[in-house]
Design a protein around this motif. Structure first.
Motif, PDB file in Angstrom:
ATOM      1  N   ASP A 131      37.304  48.842  39.058  1.00 11.07           N
ATOM      2  CA  ASP A 131      36.756  48.040  40.154  1.00 11.07           C
ATOM      3  C   ASP A 131      35.727  48.864  40.903  1.00 11.07           C
ATOM      4  OD1 ASP A 131      38.218  45.533  40.037  1.00 11.07           O
ATOM      5  OD2 ASP A 131      39.995  46.724  40.481  1.00 11.07           O
ATOM      6  N   GLY A 169      46.374  40.408  40.318  1.00 11.96           N
ATOM      7  CA  GLY A 169      47.508  40.148  41.193  1.00 11.96           C
ATOM      8  C   GLY A 169      46.985  39.175  42.243  1.00 11.96           C
ATOM      9  N   GLU A 188      51.784  38.908  39.860  1.00 13.06           N
ATOM     10  CA  GLU A 188      50.870  39.568  38.928  1.00 13.06           C
ATOM     11  C   GLU A 188      50.408  38.589  37.851  1.00 13.06           C
ATOM     12  OE1 GLU A 188      49.400  42.367  39.186  1.00 13.06           O
ATOM     13  OE2 GLU A 188      48.655  42.774  37.181  1.00 13.06           O
ATOM     14  N   LYS A 189      49.130  38.464  37.697  1.00  9.59           N
ATOM     15  CA  LYS A 189      48.489  37.641  36.664  1.00  9.59           C
ATOM     16  C   LYS A 189      49.130  36.263  36.465  1.00  9.59           C
ATOM     17  CE  LYS A 189      46.373  41.542  34.397  1.00  9.59           C
ATOM     18  NZ  LYS A 189      46.976  42.730  34.987  1.00  9.59           N
ATOM     19  N   VAL A 201      44.019  40.617  44.209  1.00 13.43           N
ATOM     20  CA  VAL A 201      44.104  42.036  44.562  1.00 13.43           C
ATOM     21  C   VAL A 201      43.049  42.790  43.747  1.00 13.43           C
ATOM     22  CG1 VAL A 201      45.605  44.070  44.621  1.00 13.43           C
ATOM     23  CG2 VAL A 201      46.604  41.765  44.858  1.00 13.43           C
ATOM     24  N   THR A 229      52.265  45.621  41.331  1.00 13.32           N
ATOM     25  CA  THR A 229      52.391  44.392  42.138  1.00 13.32           C
ATOM     26  C   THR A 229      53.856  44.044  42.414  1.00 13.32           C
ATOM     27  OG1 THR A 229      50.343  43.572  41.171  1.00 13.32           O
ATOM     28  CG2 THR A 229      51.756  41.934  42.202  1.00 13.32           C
TER      29      THR A 229
HETATM   30  C1  G1P Z   1      45.501  45.730  37.924  1.00 15.75           C
HETATM   31  C2  G1P Z   1      46.612  45.199  38.821  1.00 15.75           C
HETATM   32  C3  G1P Z   1      46.236  43.823  39.370  1.00 15.75           C
HETATM   33  C4  G1P Z   1      44.904  43.897  40.070  1.00 15.75           C
HETATM   34  C5  G1P Z   1      43.837  44.478  39.135  1.00 15.75           C
HETATM   35  C6  G1P Z   1      42.537  44.708  39.879  1.00 15.75           C
HETATM   36  O1  G1P Z   1      45.435  44.944  36.761  1.00 15.75           O
HETATM   37  O2  G1P Z   1      47.811  45.138  38.085  1.00 15.75           O
HETATM   38  O3  G1P Z   1      47.220  43.386  40.263  1.00 15.75           O
HETATM   39  O4  G1P Z   1      44.530  42.602  40.512  1.00 15.75           O
HETATM   40  O5  G1P Z   1      44.258  45.728  38.592  1.00 15.75           O
HETATM   41  O6  G1P Z   1      41.550  45.149  39.013  1.00 15.75           O
HETATM   42  P1  G1P Z   1      44.647  45.450  35.430  1.00 15.75           P
HETATM   43  O7  G1P Z   1      43.192  45.209  35.686  1.00 15.75           O
HETATM   44  O8  G1P Z   1      44.973  46.894  35.288  1.00 15.75           O
HETATM   45  O9  G1P Z   1      45.171  44.599  34.317  1.00 15.75           O
END
Ligand code: G1P
Length: 286
Positions: A131, A169, A188-189, A201, A229
Motif C-alpha cells: 500500500d 479487511g 477479512e475479505k 482497511v 484482522t
Molecule cells: C492485508 C490485510 C487486509 C487489508 C490489506 C490492505 O491483506 O489482511 O485486511 O485490507 O492487507 O492492503 P493482503 O493484501 O495481505 O491480502
C-alpha cells in the motif's frame, strides 16, 4: 511514543511472478525507488526510529538495500558520481533495522506476532509495503495524530467500490468526528453481501502490545491463515478502537493495475521527464 514500525515482508509475491521468482516483491520499483523504500521513508517522516522487518527466504536483497554497499560506493566516488553516491549512502543510513524471520508464511497475523520480542511492551506501527500512499501529511502520521489524542489503536481506512471490498479487511463503525470512525467490528475479505460497509482497511496500523496476546489465541481464518484482522476484531469488541479515513492518494501495489497506476503517478511527479512522458501519454489517448 510510537518508535517502532513492523514491516511484514516475508510474502511470496505470487501475483507478480515471474518478476518475483528471485526478487522480493517489496523491491519492485516505482520509477527508480523500491516499494519498501517509499514506506520506510513514510515511517521516518512520521517519526519512527526503528524498523522491524519480518522477513523470510529469498529476501536478502531487502537487507542489502538498507546496508552499506562499499564496492558500489567506491565505484561511484571514483567516477565522480556524487549525486548517486549520496542517494546510495542515504538509504543505508536511513533507519535502524531489526530483522526477524517468519519461517513459514502462515498469514499477516502470524508475521506480526513474530515481531513480538523485537517490539517489546510498547505501542507500534505496522506498515504494508503493498500500500503506497502519496499524501501531504504522511499516512502513518495522520494515524499517529489520532492515536495520540485517543490513546487507543488506530487503523487506516479508505472508501472502496463494491467490487473491491473482497480484497480487503472491511470495518463496521460509527463516524465520531470528521474522518474518524469508532470501530465496532471488522471482517477479512468479505463478499459484497457480507461486507458491513465500504470502508476498507489499508496497510497502516498503530497498535498496542495487547494485540500479541490476541494473535496467540486467534484461530486460522480465511485462506487458512492467521489473520491480523481477526485479532483486531477482538480488540475492537473489548475497547475503543479507531479508524481514520486518511487524506492522500492510495495505490494498491499488490495488484498489477494498481502498480501500473502508481508508476504513472510517480513518473509524472519527476520534473526531469514529466513533460516528455505526458506528451507520450497524450499520443496514446489520441
Ligand atoms: C492485508 C490485510 C487486509 C487489508 C490489506 C490492505 O491483506 O489482511 O485486511 O485490507 O492487507 O492492503 P493482503 O493484501 O495481505 O491480502
Amino acid at each position: 511514543m510510537v518508535r517502532k514500525a513492523v514491516f511484514p515482508v516475508a510474502g511470496l509475491g505470487t501475483r507478480f511472478l515471474p518478476a518475483t521468482k528471485a526478487m522480493p516483491k517489496e523491491m519492485l520499483a516505482l520509477v527508480d525507488k523500491p516499494l519498501i523504500q517509499y514506506t520506510v521513508e513514510e515511517a521516518l517522516a512520521s517519526g519512527i526510529e526503528v524498523a522491524v522487518f519480518v522477513t523470510g527466504r529469498g529476501k536478502r536483497a531487502l537487507e542489502d538495500h538498507f546496508d552499506r554497499s562499499w564496492e558500489l560506493e567506491y565505484k561511484l566516488e571514483h567516477s565522480g558520481k556524487e549525486d548517486l553516491l549520496r542517494e546510495v549512502r542515504k538509504v543505508s543510513e536511513m533507519i535502524e533495522v531489526i530483522y526477524v524471520r517468519q519461517g513459514m508464511p502462515l498469514g499477516l497475523g502470524h508475521a506480526v506476532l513474530r515481531a513480538r520480542n523485537a517490539v517489546g511492551n510498547e505501542p507500534f506501527a505496522v506498515i504494508l509495503s503493498d500500500d503506497i500512499v502519496d499524501a501531504e501529511t504522511p499516512c502513518l502520521k495522520q494515524l499517529l495524530e489520532v492515536y495520540e489524542r485517543f490513546n487507543a489503536p488506530v487503523i487506516a481506512l479508505k472508501r472502496v467500490p463494491d467490487e473491491e471490498v473482497s480484497r480487503y479487511g472491511v470495518v463496521q463503525g460509527k463516524l465520531i468526528e470528521d474522518r474518524v470512525f469508532l470501530i465496532e467490528d471488522m471482517v477479512e475479505k468479505p463478499s459484497v453481501d457480507e461486507a458491513p460497509s465500504n470502508y476498507a482497511v489499508i496497510g497502516r496500523y498503530v497498535l498496542t502490545p495487547d494485540v500479541f496476546d490476541k494473535l496467540e489465541k486467534v484461530e486460522p481464518g480465511i485462506g487458512g491463515e492467521i489473520q491480523l484482522t481477526d485479532a483486531l476484531r477482538e480488540m475492537a469488541k473489548e475497547g475503543p478502537f479507531y479508524g481514520v479515513v486518511f487524506e492522500g492518494e492510495h495505490f494498491d501495489c499488490g495488484n498489477k493495475l494498481g502498480f501500473l497506476k502508481a508508476t504513472v503517478h510517480f513518473a509524472l511527479k519527476r520534473q526531469e521527464f514529466k513533460m516528455e512522458f505526458l506528451d507520450y501519454l497524450r499520443t496514446l489517448v489520441l
